[in-house]
Write a protein that holds these residues in place. Structure first.
Motif, PDB file in Angstrom:
ATOM      1  N   LEU A 134      20.967  46.006   1.199  1.00 19.86           N
ATOM      2  CA  LEU A 134      21.960  45.065   1.686  1.00 19.86           C
ATOM      3  C   LEU A 134      21.310  43.683   1.817  1.00 19.86           C
ATOM      4  O   LEU A 134      20.428  43.495   2.666  1.00 19.86           O
ATOM      5  CB  LEU A 134      22.533  45.504   3.040  1.00 19.86           C
TER       6      LEU A 134
ATOM      7  N   GLY B 176      17.825  46.417   4.667  1.00 16.58           N
ATOM      8  CA  GLY B 176      18.589  45.192   4.845  1.00 16.58           C
ATOM      9  C   GLY B 176      17.686  44.018   5.139  1.00 16.58           C
ATOM     10  O   GLY B 176      16.700  44.147   5.859  1.00 16.58           O
TER      11      GLY B 176
ATOM     12  N   GLY C   6      21.880  41.321   6.496  1.00  9.58           N
ATOM     13  CA  GLY C   6      22.138  42.642   5.933  1.00  9.58           C
ATOM     14  C   GLY C   6      21.596  43.760   6.793  1.00  9.58           C
ATOM     15  O   GLY C   6      22.118  44.879   6.771  1.00  9.58           O
TER      16      GLY C   6
END
Length: 337
Positions: free
Chosen positions: A82, A206, A210
């Motif tokens: 992410l 992430g 994210g």
């Protein structure tokens, strides 16, 4: 007025410290007016984009022609990436990010990488898919240099979605939508076995905002997939609430030159050690959370965690990040962190 706007944009282009000030201001304003902002966002969504399903998406056979049917045993590990708030869509990773994911899969062939998720849209719709503002977002996405640096507007827009993921009223719907997207993209990349021979592993990596979105989706992924969930924050900015009670393990890397990452530990009381009852501190005391320096990284750019500038001889910044992640005790034979 035009000159004033241009001066502000030049200032915003000045570096990570300026972006840190903007991010801090946005979070403070969000804390004051979030009821208005989140209601406007809520009214602008439909049931599908809100993720109001009570069950995960149906796991249908994947049409991905890249699946290697010669595998001696089914893959049971998914690496889900992410990206940060500067991202425009889920299918436009930087060269460093793409290299990072490809290298992880090469080192851990029992895993498959999922890198086409846009964590700032509950329906995984890129900014180019917003019909009204698509031309502006496309202009901003390509205006990453020069006196205007309009890509700052993408970061500000995505910071608001980051704030929605945090919101205790509307974050539940948003994070559930992201969890739906993650499962759909996992299944599209490699069909998720509904009766796996080994426990399913999901590794959420992430960076920047994210990391918070990954933590927000963790509760639903744990509930729906019954998997072992690991969250790896690479310079992530996150609170100490969502995900910490559900994730099996959380690891956080911070660069010594990253002035943005610090904001999470400053503005979120749940990250303060004095609040021992917070989910973050409970995970820390149970040894399910650990953090470490990654190296001389900045928050983003060529000297960032996935940057391609050289450092320490012939190594690049992304190589240092890759080495640190590979040393985590989430891979076979790794036992120390």
């Amino acid at each position: 007025m035009l000159k004033l706007i241009l001066r502000i944009l030049v200032w915003l282009r000045g570096g990570s410290l300026n972006l840190l000030l903007v991010a801090g201001t946005i979070l403070i304003v969000w804390g004051i007016v979030s009821p208005v902002g989140t209601i406007i966002w809520w009214l602008g969504q439909n049931a599908e984009s809100l993720g109001l399903k009570k069950t995960p998406p149906a796991l249908l056979p994947s049409n991905n022609i890249n699946i290697d049917q010669s595998q001696s045993s089914p893959l049971n590990c998914y690496i889900v990436f992410l990206p940060g708030v500067g991202d425009f869509s889920g299918d436009e990773l930087t060269r460093g990010e793409a290299f990072f994911l490809k290298s992880l899969v090469k080192s851990h062939p029992q895993c498959v990488a999922v890198g086409d998720i846009f964590p700032y849209s509950a329906s995984n719709k890129s900014l180019g898919g917003e019909r009204l503002l698509a031309p502006f977002w496309r202009f901003a996405e390509h205006a990453k240099s020069g006196p205007i640096a309009a890509d700052i507007f993408i970061k500000i827009r995505n910071l608001w979605r980051f704030a929605i993921s945090l919101d205790y009223r509307y974050g539940q719907a948003y994070n559930q939508g992201i969890a739906n997207v993650i499962i759909e993209r996992m299944n599209a990349k490699y069909p998720i076995s509904q009766a796996p021979e080994k426990p399913l592993k999901v590794i959420l990596i992430g960076t920047s905002g994210g990391a918070q979105v990954a933590l927000g989706a963790t509760h639903y992924l744990k509930q729906w997939l019954k998997a072992e969930i690991t969250v790896v924050s690479v310079g992530g900015v996150f609170s100490g609430e969502n995900g910490f009670a559900d994730a099996d393990r959380i690891f956080h890397f911070r660069g010594s030159r990253d002035s943005i990452e610090d904001i999470g530990g400053i503005v979120f009381p749940s990250r303060w050690y004095c609040f021992v009852g917070s989910p973050f501190n409970q995970a820390r005391l149970e040894n399910r959370y650990a953090e470490a320096l990654s190296g001389p990284h900045k928050h983003d750019g060529d000297d960032g965690y996935f940057g391609e500038n050289q450092v320490a001889g012939e190594k690049k910044y992304v190589d240092i990040t890759l080495k640190k992640v590979n040393e985590l005790p989430i891979w076979p034979s790794n036992v120390n962190f």
